[in-house]
Write a protein that holds these residues in place. Structure first.
Motif, mmCIF file in Angstrom:
data_model
loop_
_atom_site.group_PDB
_atom_site.id
_atom_site.type_symbol
_atom_site.label_atom_id
_atom_site.label_comp_id
_atom_site.label_asym_id
_atom_site.label_seq_id
_atom_site.Cartn_x
_atom_site.Cartn_y
_atom_site.Cartn_z
ATOM 1 N N LEU A 33 31.444 35.790 10.402
ATOM 2 C CA LEU A 33 31.323 34.717 9.308
ATOM 3 C C LEU A 33 30.320 35.751 8.434
ATOM 4 O O LEU A 33 29.783 36.567 9.035
ATOM 5 C CB LEU A 33 30.120 34.394 9.684
ATOM 6 C CG LEU A 33 29.464 33.664 8.297
ATOM 7 C CD1 LEU A 33 30.949 32.392 7.008
ATOM 8 C CD2 LEU A 33 28.648 32.498 8.214
ATOM 9 N N VAL A 34 31.150 36.239 7.489
ATOM 10 C CA VAL A 34 30.537 37.422 6.250
ATOM 11 C C VAL A 34 30.276 36.739 5.474
ATOM 12 O O VAL A 34 28.763 37.319 4.999
ATOM 13 C CB VAL A 34 31.944 38.244 5.929
ATOM 14 C CG1 VAL A 34 31.213 39.519 4.254
ATOM 15 C CG2 VAL A 34 32.748 39.044 6.832
ATOM 16 N N GLU A 35 30.481 35.895 4.505
ATOM 17 C CA GLU A 35 29.850 34.955 3.562
ATOM 18 C C GLU A 35 31.129 33.641 3.177
ATOM 19 O O GLU A 35 31.634 33.341 4.019
ATOM 20 C CB GLU A 35 29.806 35.557 2.236
ATOM 21 C CG GLU A 35 30.795 35.340 1.321
ATOM 22 C CD GLU A 35 31.087 37.185 0.190
ATOM 23 O OE1 GLU A 35 29.348 36.802 -0.292
ATOM 24 O OE2 GLU A 35 31.619 38.107 -0.279
ATOM 25 N N ILE A 36 29.848 32.804 2.407
ATOM 26 C CA ILE A 36 30.980 31.330 1.834
ATOM 27 C C ILE A 36 30.896 32.039 0.561
ATOM 28 O O ILE A 36 29.251 32.261 -0.387
ATOM 29 C CB ILE A 36 30.064 30.362 2.924
ATOM 30 C CG1 ILE A 36 30.402 30.177 4.501
ATOM 31 C CG2 ILE A 36 30.701 28.903 2.061
ATOM 32 C CD1 ILE A 36 29.377 28.961 4.857
ATOM 33 N N LYS A 37 31.756 31.599 -0.134
ATOM 34 C CA LYS A 37 31.401 32.042 -1.814
ATOM 35 C C LYS A 37 32.357 30.656 -2.375
ATOM 36 O O LYS A 37 33.718 30.187 -1.931
ATOM 37 C CB LYS A 37 32.327 33.259 -2.118
ATOM 38 C CG LYS A 37 31.602 33.495 -3.417
ATOM 39 C CD LYS A 37 31.732 34.703 -3.975
ATOM 40 C CE LYS A 37 31.617 34.669 -5.275
ATOM 41 N NZ LYS A 37 31.762 36.473 -5.016
ATOM 42 N N ASN A 38 31.876 29.725 -3.418
ATOM 43 C CA ASN A 38 32.350 28.862 -3.905
ATOM 44 C C ASN A 38 33.286 28.197 -3.191
ATOM 45 O O ASN A 38 34.321 27.357 -3.318
ATOM 46 C CB ASN A 38 33.337 29.501 -4.646
ATOM 47 C CG ASN A 38 32.754 29.613 -5.631
ATOM 48 O OD1 ASN A 38 31.601 29.993 -6.559
ATOM 49 N ND2 ASN A 38 33.133 30.927 -6.365
ATOM 50 N N GLY A 39 32.908 27.803 -1.529
ATOM 51 C CA GLY A 39 32.909 26.728 -0.587
ATOM 52 C C GLY A 39 34.895 26.803 0.009
ATOM 53 O O GLY A 39 34.986 26.884 1.156
ATOM 54 N N VAL A 40 34.513 28.645 0.116
ATOM 55 C CA VAL A 40 35.521 29.590 0.829
ATOM 56 C C VAL A 40 34.816 29.887 2.090
ATOM 57 O O VAL A 40 33.661 31.281 1.462
ATOM 58 C CB VAL A 40 36.619 30.863 -0.101
ATOM 59 C CG1 VAL A 40 37.373 31.337 0.657
ATOM 60 C CG2 VAL A 40 36.855 29.584 -1.273
ATOM 61 N N ILE A 41 35.073 29.718 3.064
ATOM 62 C CA ILE A 41 34.766 31.409 4.129
ATOM 63 C C ILE A 41 35.263 32.508 4.252
ATOM 64 O O ILE A 41 36.588 32.159 4.617
ATOM 65 C CB ILE A 41 34.429 29.893 5.711
ATOM 66 C CG1 ILE A 41 33.574 28.832 5.548
ATOM 67 C CG2 ILE A 41 33.701 30.927 6.661
ATOM 68 C CD1 ILE A 41 33.829 27.414 5.889
#
Length: 84
Positions: A33-41
């Motif tokens: 898991l790298v990041e979650i940004k604006n609900g996109v994983i």
């Protein structure tokens, strides 16, 4: 609309990834898991998943499906190596 903040999604998303991780590793692959940004994983597939013709199927029918079943049906998972 996804009723969770990106921060609220971190722990449940990681738990879902941990469920599917053994299946990916069984085929010589890996997932992070790298990041979650604006609900996109955003995840990073590694090992045998890199360059594998089935990696998009693994991502969408495996990882994304698991996360949607566990958390919310509108979540989207993207492999960062596929982004330009």
């Amino acid at each position: 609309m996804i009723p969770f903040s990106d921060e609220e999604l971190l722990e449940p998303v990681q738990a879902s990834i941990d469920v599917i991780r053994p299946m990916i590793e069984a085929d010589g692959g890996g997932i992070e898991l790298v990041e979650i940004k604006n609900g996109v994983i955003y995840v990073r597939l590694s090992g045998h998943c890199v360059g594998c013709a089935a990696s998009n199927t693994t991502l969408k029918m495996g990882v994304e499906r698991q996360i949607r079943n566990d958390i919310h049906p509108e979540l989207v998972v993207e492999n960062i190596t596929n982004q330009k």
